[in-house]
Motif scaffolding. Structure first.
Motif, PDB file in Angstrom:
ATOM      1  N   ARG A   9      29.003  41.518  37.603  1.00  0.00           N
ATOM      2  CA  ARG A   9      29.642  40.478  38.048  1.00  0.00           C
ATOM      3  C   ARG A   9      30.037  40.237  39.743  1.00  0.00           C
ATOM      4  N   VAL A  10      29.316  39.038  40.612  1.00  0.00           N
ATOM      5  CA  VAL A  10      30.033  38.637  41.822  1.00  0.00           C
ATOM      6  C   VAL A  10      30.501  37.729  42.155  1.00  0.00           C
ATOM      7  N   ASP A  11      31.511  37.559  42.815  1.00  0.00           N
ATOM      8  CA  ASP A  11      31.314  36.074  43.634  1.00  0.00           C
ATOM      9  C   ASP A  11      30.645  35.951  44.894  1.00  0.00           C
ATOM     10  N   ALA A  12      29.814  35.017  44.344  1.00  0.00           N
ATOM     11  CA  ALA A  12      28.631  35.079  45.794  1.00  0.00           C
ATOM     12  C   ALA A  12      29.246  34.292  47.124  1.00  0.00           C
ATOM     13  N   HIS A  13      30.503  33.298  47.086  1.00  0.00           N
ATOM     14  CA  HIS A  13      30.829  32.246  47.881  1.00  0.00           C
ATOM     15  C   HIS A  13      32.468  32.128  47.750  1.00  0.00           C
ATOM     16  N   HIS A  14      33.294  33.447  48.563  1.00  0.00           N
ATOM     17  CA  HIS A  14      34.714  32.745  48.644  1.00  0.00           C
ATOM     18  C   HIS A  14      34.969  32.815  50.096  1.00  0.00           C
ATOM     19  N   HIS A  15      36.484  32.541  50.689  1.00  0.00           N
ATOM     20  CA  HIS A  15      36.577  33.184  52.152  1.00  0.00           C
ATOM     21  C   HIS A  15      37.447  33.683  52.473  1.00  0.00           C
ATOM     22  N   PHE A  16      38.013  33.827  53.112  1.00  0.00           N
ATOM     23  CA  PHE A  16      39.579  34.624  54.029  1.00  0.00           C
ATOM     24  C   PHE A  16      39.181  33.768  55.235  1.00  0.00           C
ATOM     25  N   TRP A  17      41.033  33.451  55.522  1.00  0.00           N
ATOM     26  CA  TRP A  17      42.106  32.651  56.935  1.00  0.00           C
ATOM     27  C   TRP A  17      42.652  33.518  57.162  1.00  0.00           C
ATOM     28  N   ARG A  36      47.806  28.836  54.599  1.00  0.00           N
ATOM     29  CA  ARG A  36      48.509  29.357  54.834  1.00  0.00           C
ATOM     30  C   ARG A  36      47.879  30.368  55.527  1.00  0.00           C
ATOM     31  N   ASP A  37      47.773  31.883  54.740  1.00  0.00           N
ATOM     32  CA  ASP A  37      46.529  32.952  54.506  1.00  0.00           C
ATOM     33  C   ASP A  37      46.514  33.087  53.774  1.00  0.00           C
ATOM     34  N   TYR A  38      44.631  33.628  53.750  1.00  0.00           N
ATOM     35  CA  TYR A  38      44.311  33.910  52.007  1.00  0.00           C
ATOM     36  C   TYR A  38      43.737  35.299  52.617  1.00  0.00           C
ATOM     37  N   LEU A  39      43.957  36.562  51.838  1.00  0.00           N
ATOM     38  CA  LEU A  39      43.930  37.515  52.303  1.00  0.00           C
ATOM     39  C   LEU A  39      43.128  38.389  51.396  1.00  0.00           C
ATOM     40  N   PRO A  40      42.689  39.684  51.732  1.00  0.00           N
ATOM     41  CA  PRO A  40      41.816  40.275  50.791  1.00  0.00           C
ATOM     42  C   PRO A  40      43.354  40.589  49.052  1.00  0.00           C
ATOM     43  N   ALA A  41      44.094  40.780  50.177  1.00  0.00           N
ATOM     44  CA  ALA A  41      45.550  41.264  48.685  1.00  0.00           C
ATOM     45  C   ALA A  41      45.551  40.098  47.650  1.00  0.00           C
ATOM     46  N   ASP A  42      45.510  38.957  48.458  1.00  0.00           N
ATOM     47  CA  ASP A  42      45.802  37.623  47.710  1.00  0.00           C
ATOM     48  C   ASP A  42      44.598  37.337  46.355  1.00  0.00           C
ATOM     49  N   LEU A  43      43.228  37.603  47.362  1.00  0.00           N
ATOM     50  CA  LEU A  43      42.500  37.490  45.972  1.00  0.00           C
ATOM     51  C   LEU A  43      42.338  38.835  45.017  1.00  0.00           C
ATOM     52  N   ALA A  44      42.815  39.999  45.614  1.00  0.00           N
ATOM     53  CA  ALA A  44      42.055  41.039  44.401  1.00  0.00           C
ATOM     54  C   ALA A  44      42.542  40.943  42.981  1.00  0.00           C
ATOM     55  N   LYS A  48      40.023  41.400  39.936  1.00  0.00           N
ATOM     56  CA  LYS A  48      40.056  42.318  38.446  1.00  0.00           C
ATOM     57  C   LYS A  48      40.755  41.310  37.258  1.00  0.00           C
ATOM     58  N   ALA A  49      41.230  40.651  37.452  1.00  0.00           N
ATOM     59  CA  ALA A  49      41.384  39.711  35.601  1.00  0.00           C
ATOM     60  C   ALA A  49      40.026  39.239  35.137  1.00  0.00           C
ATOM     61  N   ALA A  50      39.019  38.253  36.392  1.00  0.00           N
ATOM     62  CA  ALA A  50      38.065  38.553  35.904  1.00  0.00           C
ATOM     63  C   ALA A  50      36.851  39.206  35.408  1.00  0.00           C
ATOM     64  N   GLY A 255      40.453  29.653  35.320  1.00  0.00           N
ATOM     65  CA  GLY A 255      40.009  27.567  35.372  1.00  0.00           C
ATOM     66  C   GLY A 255      38.558  27.959  35.501  1.00  0.00           C
ATOM     67  N   TRP A 256      38.424  27.982  37.087  1.00  0.00           N
ATOM     68  CA  TRP A 256      37.199  27.848  37.551  1.00  0.00           C
ATOM     69  C   TRP A 256      35.773  28.962  36.329  1.00  0.00           C
ATOM     70  N   VAL A 257      36.246  30.479  36.165  1.00  0.00           N
ATOM     71  CA  VAL A 257      35.886  31.182  35.755  1.00  0.00           C
ATOM     72  C   VAL A 257      35.356  30.712  34.260  1.00  0.00           C
ATOM     73  N   ALA A 258      36.752  30.607  33.456  1.00  0.00           N
ATOM     74  CA  ALA A 258      36.135  29.795  32.677  1.00  0.00           C
ATOM     75  C   ALA A 258      35.724  28.996  32.019  1.00  0.00           C
TER      76      ALA A 258
END
Length: 290
Positions: A9-17, A36-44, A48-50, A255-258
């Motif tokens: 399963r691949v998320d083909a569209h997200h951002h960091f900033w 606010r900042d959005y970085l890899p540690a915030d998304l990980a 994993k859950a999805a 929520g979007w995954v579900a």
């Protein structure tokens, strides 16, 4: 891959900033949750859950400096399998910079950003640009960030670029909050998207829906839109993306995954696997890393 192996399963569209960098001018009018900042540690944790194995991070600012930073991040984060960067096709140095990025092995595509334009004039001017010739020569995909008012220009661009592969981000952002819109508006969107979909080298992202919908959206309220994209592009040319963290203004990642699982739940297992990962791996030429 063995027949009984789980589909990736691949998320083909997200951002960091990094918010303090100030690259994202559009954020001034964005919801406060995005300031606010959005970085890899915030998304990980959400990945994993999805059960998301890998991702494609997409530029969020109209500056190549941000893409330099994203490419550096991709070298450090094993689940970032590709970067879609930004370049101005009118910039005389665009091709040289694109070639340098390609040499890193992290570049998955280039995004053309025209969603804020009043019309499709600038997009139409991209026809014949050296950057498009470079993309064709190196089979580098082009993301299109546009709205319905730009679709006629997008059709002209695709028609004039027979050797370039394109993906329409977020279904060209129709006004889902008013779905279905008046008959004429819906027909114009459908007709232009149909003309794009007739080109087998054009894909579309099943993403960005919740931020274009009413705040009280439900899967049923999004279904006419997802069904339209399925009818136009088919399961073989739709790529799922979260549009995180932009989508947090309307939905959690889970929520979007579900919601997605409900929208495409009627499809066969191979069709769902294609939308949720296989198409992105093929389209962007991703190499899974572990």
């Amino acid at each position: 891959m063995p027949a009984d192996a789980p589909a990736l399963r691949v998320d083909a569209h997200h951002h960091f900033w990094r918010y303090a960098d100030g690259y994202c001018a559009w954020m001034a009018d964005a919801p406060a949750i995005l300031h606010r900042d959005y970085l890899p540690a915030d998304l990980a944790p959400a990945l994993k859950a999805a059960g998301i194995a890998g991702t494609v991070v997409v530029q969020a600012a109209e500056t190549p400096v941000e893409t330099d930073w994203l490419l550096a991040l991709a070298r450090e984060v094993p689940w970032v399998w590709g970067v879609v960067g930004w370049l101005d096709p009118a910039d005389a140095g665009a091709v040289a910079r694109a070639e340098a990025w390609r040499a890193t092995g992290q570049l998955a595509g280039i995004r053309l950003w025209y969603q804020d334009d009043a019309d499709g004039e600038r997009l139409h001017s991209v026809i014949g640009a050296p950057l498009l010739s470079w993309a064709a020569a190196h089979d580098m995909p082009i993301d299109l960030l546009i709205r319905p008012r730009h679709l006629s220009a997008a059709v002209a661009l695709v028609d004039a670029s027979p050797d370039v592969r394109f993906v329409v981000d977020h279904g060209a952002k129709p006004d889902i909050a008013r779905w279905p819109p008046d008959a004429e508006e819906r027909l114009q969107w459908w007709d232009a998207m149909d003309r794009l979909a007739r080109h087998r080298r054009v894909c579309c992202k099943l993403s960005g829906m919740v931020t274009e919908a009413a705040t009280d959206y439900t899967p049923d309220s999004l279904k006419p839109y997802s069904d339209a994209l399925l009818q136009l592009f088919g399961p073989a040319r739709l790529l799922w993306g979260s549009d995180w963290p932009v989508a947090l203004s309307a939905s959690s990642y889970a929520g979007w995954v579900a919601c997605t699982d409900r929208l495409i739940g009627h499809l066969s297992a191979p069709e769902r696997a294609a939308i949720l990962g296989a198409n992105a791996i093929r389209f962007y030429g991703l190499t899974p890393r572990h």
